[in-house]
Design a protein around this motif. Structure first.
Motif, PDB file in Angstrom:
ATOM      1  N   THR A  84      -4.997   2.815   5.423  1.00 43.67           N
ATOM      2  CA  THR A  84      -5.311   3.553   4.199  1.00 43.67           C
ATOM      3  C   THR A  84      -6.740   4.071   4.297  1.00 43.67           C
ATOM      4  OG1 THR A  84      -6.058   1.555   3.044  1.00 43.67           O
ATOM      5  CG2 THR A  84      -3.738   2.155   2.830  1.00 43.67           C
ATOM      6  N   TYR A 118       1.842   0.017  -4.949  1.00 44.46           N
ATOM      7  CA  TYR A 118       2.303   1.105  -4.102  1.00 44.46           C
ATOM      8  C   TYR A 118       2.984   0.555  -2.850  1.00 44.46           C
ATOM      9  CZ  TYR A 118      -1.102   3.639  -6.973  1.00 44.46           C
ATOM     10  OH  TYR A 118      -1.817   4.165  -8.017  1.00 44.46           O
ATOM     11  N   ILE A 120       3.898   1.728   1.207  1.00 44.25           N
ATOM     12  CA  ILE A 120       3.535   2.691   2.245  1.00 44.25           C
ATOM     13  C   ILE A 120       4.001   2.161   3.594  1.00 44.25           C
ATOM     14  CG2 ILE A 120       1.259   1.670   2.688  1.00 44.25           C
ATOM     15  CD1 ILE A 120       0.156   4.503   3.063  1.00 44.25           C
ATOM     16  N   SER A 125       1.707   6.469   7.767  1.00 48.60           N
ATOM     17  CA  SER A 125       2.337   7.785   7.698  1.00 48.60           C
ATOM     18  C   SER A 125       3.023   7.980   6.345  1.00 48.60           C
ATOM     19  CB  SER A 125       3.360   7.943   8.816  1.00 48.60           C
ATOM     20  OG  SER A 125       4.398   6.987   8.691  1.00 48.60           O
ATOM     21  N   GLY A 126       3.094   9.245   5.934  1.00 48.52           N
ATOM     22  CA  GLY A 126       3.752   9.560   4.676  1.00 48.52           C
ATOM     23  C   GLY A 126       2.893   9.247   3.469  1.00 48.52           C
ATOM     24  N   ALA A 127       3.339   9.710   2.319  1.00 45.57           N
ATOM     25  CA  ALA A 127       2.607   9.483   1.077  1.00 45.57           C
ATOM     26  C   ALA A 127       3.013   8.142   0.470  1.00 45.57           C
ATOM     27  CB  ALA A 127       2.904  10.599   0.083  1.00 45.57           C
ATOM     28  N   GLN A 129       4.201   5.462  -2.224  1.00 46.69           N
ATOM     29  CA  GLN A 129       5.083   5.535  -3.381  1.00 46.69           C
ATOM     30  C   GLN A 129       4.587   4.578  -4.449  1.00 46.69           C
ATOM     31  OE1 GLN A 129       8.914   3.852  -2.719  1.00 46.69           O
ATOM     32  NE2 GLN A 129       9.670   4.284  -4.783  1.00 46.69           N
TER      33      GLN A 129
END
Length: 356
Positions: A84, A118, A120, A125-127, A129
């Motif tokens: 992150t 969240y 992840i 990788s990716g956004a 959630q």
């Protein structure tokens, strides 16, 4: 949730984190753990994930520690990787999910007061959630995970801002359910291995109760005495034994431990030497903080053999197979901590990246 022992450590010692892997009892309050060392293993035991922020903004980092054959290869050839990349409002608490290549983490919202949870991918990788979206004033606190990692328990006040209900997030189905609608000031201490019961405390009265999440029935449990409750653990080996730790009337940091069957029975002394007790995920190892000594010790429960860890060692997490242990040590009693990987079978130690 009140944790008298934690408060004592914060004022008298360097903070002492608990072993984190596959916990199935509630962690200390988030106020006591923000900015403190946290680390986890990946499911395949090849990587380690940890918080690093130089004491400022905490982010999740990873480092490769073993090759496909399980040989320790941590070192300069395998530098850490940042997962992150927050520049404000860092990660407050995180779990690497068992049976998944994802991570759950807590982070403050824009107002700096509320927390959302969240999900992840563990490679960043990716956004991410947001699994707990909501308006200002709604905050969500991770309590801990079930023994197999299927569920993550957390609290939220999204129904009633003045009450914190207990929720259970299914990491496989990506859904949350309210498993304890709080009608007073109850707090969750632990959950049963079969995920049907919650052990609850009402701090204002000292009341203990066993709540059935399926029938909503509550069975009152009389504590062994009227000392304040510090922590409750369900023994991973016996699966249905409560180990209740209470603050001794003579000293805030001294704990008395009692055990009894989960559903009924009489309390008996488990260990009354003043240590605070934790367990490894399968219960093979007992982790104790020695009252008056300021040190953790880790020993095998069946043999009593103690792992030869150095002084001022703070256990953080066992690997899923419990063949390795992550621990930290402060640097010259300062704010920084070093992270170490201990190979239990070989008795060898490897220094990992600086955590803070």
């Amino acid at each position: 949730m009140q944790r008298f022992l934690i408060a004592f450590f914060l004022t008298c010692f360097t903070f002492v984190p608990a072993s984190q892997a596959q916990l199935w009892h509630a962690l200390p309050p988030i106020s006591a753990t923000i900015g403190q060392p946290q680390a986890q293993f990946s499911n395949d035991e090849k990587k380690v994930f940890y918080l690093n922020g130089d004491g400022k903004v905490e982010n999740i980092w990873s480092v490769v520690v073993a090759d496909k054959y399980g040989r320790i290869i941590a070192g300069p050839k395998n530098p850490p990787v940042q997962i992150t990349k927050f520049t404000d409002r860092g990660v407050a608490r995180f779990f690497h999910l068992l049976g998944s290549s994802d991570i759950l983490y807590m982070r403050a919202t824009d107002n700096g007061k509320d927390y959302h949870i969240y999900r992840i991918a563990d490679d960043g990788s990716g956004a991410p959630q947001d699994i707990t979206p909501g308006p200002d004033g709604v905050t969500n606190i991770i309590l801990g995970a079930s023994y197999n990692g299927r569920y993550v328990y957390y609290t939220s006040n999204k129904v009633n801002r003045d009450k914190t209900d207990v929720y259970r997030y299914d990491t496989q189905q990506y859904t949350s359910e309210d498993v304890f609608p709080n009608d007073k000031d109850y707090v969750a201490l632990a959950w049963s291995r079969d995920q049907t019961k919650l052990l609850m405390e009402r701090p204002s009265t000292g009341e203990l109760s066993l709540y059935d999440m399926e029938t909503t029935e509550r069975d009152l449990i009389t504590p062994p005495n009227n000392y304040p409750i510090g922590e409750a653990i369900l023994d991973p080996i016996s699966q249905d034994i409560i180990i209740l730790q209470q603050q001794h009337k003579m000293a805030d940091a001294m704990m008395l431990a009692f055990e009894r069957p989960l559903n009924s029975g009489e309390w008996k002394s488990y260990k009354n030497n003043g240590d605070r007790i934790e367990f490894s995920p399968s219960g093979k190892y007992e982790i104790a903080f020695g009252y008056g000594m300021g040190d953790w010790s880790v020993h095998e429960r069946s043999s009593g053999t103690e792992l030869p860890l150095p002084p001022r060692t703070y256990p953080l997490a066992f690997s899923p197979k419990e063949t390795m242990l992550l621990y930290s040590r402060s640097i010259n009693d300062g704010d920084n901590s070093l992270l170490y990987l201990y190979d239990i079978s070989k008795g060898s130690t490897t220094e990992l990246p600086t955590m803070r």
